[in-house]
Each structure stands twice: as C-alpha cells, then as structure tokens.
Design a protein around this motif. Structure first.
Motif, mmCIF file in Angstrom:
data_model
loop_
_atom_site.group_PDB
_atom_site.id
_atom_site.type_symbol
_atom_site.label_atom_id
_atom_site.label_comp_id
_atom_site.label_asym_id
_atom_site.label_seq_id
_atom_site.Cartn_x
_atom_site.Cartn_y
_atom_site.Cartn_z
ATOM 1 N N GLY A 65 0.788 -1.218 0.000
ATOM 2 C CA GLY A 65 0.000 0.000 0.000
ATOM 3 C C GLY A 65 0.821 1.269 0.000
ATOM 4 N N ARG A 66 0.131 2.352 0.151
ATOM 5 C CA ARG A 66 0.702 3.692 0.123
ATOM 6 C C ARG A 66 0.622 4.289 1.517
ATOM 7 N NH1 ARG A 66 -2.478 8.522 -2.481
ATOM 8 N NH2 ARG A 66 -0.967 10.184 -2.254
ATOM 9 N N LEU A 67 1.749 4.721 2.063
ATOM 10 C CA LEU A 67 1.810 5.290 3.392
ATOM 11 C C LEU A 67 1.500 6.784 3.316
ATOM 12 C CD1 LEU A 67 2.517 4.351 6.268
ATOM 13 C CD2 LEU A 67 4.878 5.005 5.798
ATOM 14 N N VAL A 68 0.555 7.248 4.145
ATOM 15 C CA VAL A 68 0.155 8.655 4.170
ATOM 16 C C VAL A 68 0.338 9.173 5.593
ATOM 17 C CG1 VAL A 68 -1.727 10.301 3.824
ATOM 18 C CG2 VAL A 68 -1.520 8.311 2.314
ATOM 19 N N PHE A 69 1.137 10.236 5.730
ATOM 20 C CA PHE A 69 1.344 10.884 7.018
ATOM 21 C C PHE A 69 0.432 12.095 7.080
ATOM 22 C CE2 PHE A 69 5.252 8.680 5.994
ATOM 23 C CZ PHE A 69 5.474 7.959 7.156
ATOM 24 N N LEU A 70 -0.400 12.167 8.114
ATOM 25 C CA LEU A 70 -1.383 13.241 8.260
ATOM 26 C C LEU A 70 -0.902 14.243 9.296
ATOM 27 C CD1 LEU A 70 -4.406 10.833 8.266
ATOM 28 C CD2 LEU A 70 -3.828 12.444 6.434
ATOM 29 N N ALA A 71 -0.793 15.496 8.881
ATOM 30 C CA ALA A 71 -0.346 16.563 9.773
ATOM 31 C C ALA A 71 -1.347 16.774 10.896
ATOM 32 C CB ALA A 71 -0.177 17.865 8.982
ATOM 33 N N SER A 106 -11.112 3.855 7.594
ATOM 34 C CA SER A 106 -10.627 2.502 7.891
ATOM 35 C C SER A 106 -9.173 2.302 7.478
ATOM 36 C CB SER A 106 -11.517 1.461 7.218
ATOM 37 O OG SER A 106 -11.523 1.656 5.817
ATOM 38 N N ASP A 107 -8.589 3.256 6.747
ATOM 39 C CA ASP A 107 -7.176 3.186 6.361
ATOM 40 C C ASP A 107 -6.252 3.715 7.451
ATOM 41 O OD1 ASP A 107 -7.673 2.180 3.724
ATOM 42 O OD2 ASP A 107 -8.206 4.206 3.086
ATOM 43 N N LEU A 108 -6.808 4.327 8.507
ATOM 44 C CA LEU A 108 -5.973 4.867 9.576
ATOM 45 C C LEU A 108 -5.277 3.748 10.331
ATOM 46 C CD1 LEU A 108 -8.330 7.635 10.972
ATOM 47 C CD2 LEU A 108 -6.092 7.999 9.894
ATOM 48 N N ALA A 109 -3.964 3.821 10.408
ATOM 49 C CA ALA A 109 -3.189 2.845 11.168
ATOM 50 C C ALA A 109 -2.839 3.373 12.555
ATOM 51 C CB ALA A 109 -1.907 2.484 10.414
ATOM 52 N N ARG A 110 -2.640 4.698 12.656
ATOM 53 C CA ARG A 110 -2.248 5.308 13.928
ATOM 54 C C ARG A 110 -2.790 6.727 14.019
ATOM 55 N NH1 ARG A 110 0.023 4.787 18.514
ATOM 56 N NH2 ARG A 110 1.281 6.407 19.407
ATOM 57 N N VAL A 111 -3.279 7.094 15.204
ATOM 58 C CA VAL A 111 -3.708 8.461 15.491
ATOM 59 C C VAL A 111 -3.164 8.824 16.874
ATOM 60 C CG1 VAL A 111 -5.679 9.958 16.019
ATOM 61 C CG2 VAL A 111 -5.785 8.420 14.057
ATOM 62 N N THR A 112 -2.595 10.014 16.970
ATOM 63 C CA THR A 112 -2.158 10.542 18.262
ATOM 64 C C THR A 112 -2.981 11.780 18.562
ATOM 65 O OG1 THR A 112 0.094 9.725 17.894
ATOM 66 C CG2 THR A 112 -0.188 11.384 19.614
ATOM 67 N N GLU A 150 -5.232 18.415 19.449
ATOM 68 C CA GLU A 150 -4.762 18.270 18.075
ATOM 69 C C GLU A 150 -4.650 16.785 17.789
ATOM 70 O OE1 GLU A 150 -0.762 19.485 15.519
ATOM 71 O OE2 GLU A 150 -1.483 20.818 17.112
ATOM 72 N N LEU A 151 -4.994 16.385 16.562
ATOM 73 C CA LEU A 151 -4.891 14.993 16.149
ATOM 74 C C LEU A 151 -3.981 14.902 14.940
ATOM 75 C CD1 LEU A 151 -7.918 15.367 17.343
ATOM 76 C CD2 LEU A 151 -8.353 13.209 16.234
ATOM 77 N N ASP A 152 -3.063 13.933 14.945
ATOM 78 C CA ASP A 152 -2.316 13.615 13.732
ATOM 79 C C ASP A 152 -2.398 12.112 13.519
ATOM 80 O OD1 ASP A 152 -0.306 12.334 15.259
ATOM 81 O OD2 ASP A 152 1.163 13.904 14.950
ATOM 82 N N GLY A 153 -1.941 11.658 12.366
ATOM 83 C CA GLY A 153 -2.078 10.238 12.111
ATOM 84 C C GLY A 153 -1.255 9.726 10.962
ATOM 85 N N THR A 154 -1.307 8.420 10.807
ATOM 86 C CA THR A 154 -0.660 7.708 9.713
ATOM 87 C C THR A 154 -1.699 6.746 9.145
ATOM 88 O OG1 THR A 154 1.446 7.820 10.864
ATOM 89 C CG2 THR A 154 1.279 6.242 9.044
#
Length: 137
Positions: free
Chosen positions: A31-37, A76-82, A129-133
């Motif tokens: 798959g394609r890794l997406v980093f969310l600010a 459903s593609d979210l692998a991690r959220v902080t 604040e939320l960020d994620g991968t």
C-alpha cells in the motif's frame, strides 16, 4: 490480514487489557503510506471553532479525515492516530462522548492510538490536536 481491509491487520492480544476505542497494534503491508499533519478545530478561514473539547474534537477529527480523503483514503485506512490534549482529565471526562463522535465520523475500525498531555498547542484556543498515519491499499 484483517478481512475488513486489505493491507491492515488490527491486533488485540487477549492477554492485554481490552482494547476499547483503539487497537493495541495495527500491522500494515503493501500500500501507500500517508502521514497526516496535526489538525485542530480550525475552520476554513483559519479560526479555532468550538468552545468545548467535544466540539473541538469533532472538528479536528473531521479535518483529519478531510485530509485523508484528499489523499485518497478512508477512515478505515488509519493505522495510527495521536491526540495531543492540553487537559487530559477533561479528555478522560468526555471519553464516552468522544467515542460516539469517533464512531459517527470514522466507524469502528480503530487505529492504534495514544493521548498525550501537552502544555499548549500552536493556537492558544485549541484544546487538542490529532495527527495520524494511514496505509492506503
């Protein structure tokens, strides 16, 4: 692999405490890794909206999901959220309501998550604040 989403496997070992509203681990393959600010409760004009933590959580999550959708992904593609919270006790006090907001906007495919207490965020009015991968198939 998880049957609900190719590329992501949610892992919740029975010897750990029950995973409620998060997954203990999320394994990704291909798959394609997406980093969310990091996203706060900013509206389109750059102003923080919402006075309460649940109001700001809903907007911040919607902003995070909008960025994910623009990259071609789904919740459903979210692998991690902080989650970075200026008041962790307030976050805990609203946990049930935040869970309902999460399920309404993002469903029940929970990512690996963490909540981190911080002194302040970029905008002083922001409560979290939320960020994620994400991993897109």
């Amino acid at each position: 692999m998880s049957p609900e989403r190719p590329g992501l496997e949610r892992v919740n070992p029975p010897e750990l405490s029950p995973a409620t509203g998060f997954s203990h681990a999320v394994a990704a393959t291909g798959g394609r890794l997406v980093f969310l600010a990091g996203q706060t409760a900013l509206d389109g004009s750059g102003k923080v909206v919402g006075q309460t933590l649940p109001e700001q959580f809903e907007r911040a999550l919607a902003n995070l999901l909008a960025a994910l959708a623009a990259a071609g992904g789904a919740p459903s593609d979210l692998a991690r959220v902080t989650v970075y919270a200026v008041d962790v006790e307030d976050y805990r006090a609203h946990a049930s309501e935040l869970g309902r907001i999460w399920r309404r906007l993002a469903g029940r495919d929970y990512p690996a998550m963490a909540v981190v207490g911080v002194v302040r965020l970029w905008d002083t009015e922001a409560l979290l604040e939320l960020d994620g991968t994400a991993v897109l198939p």
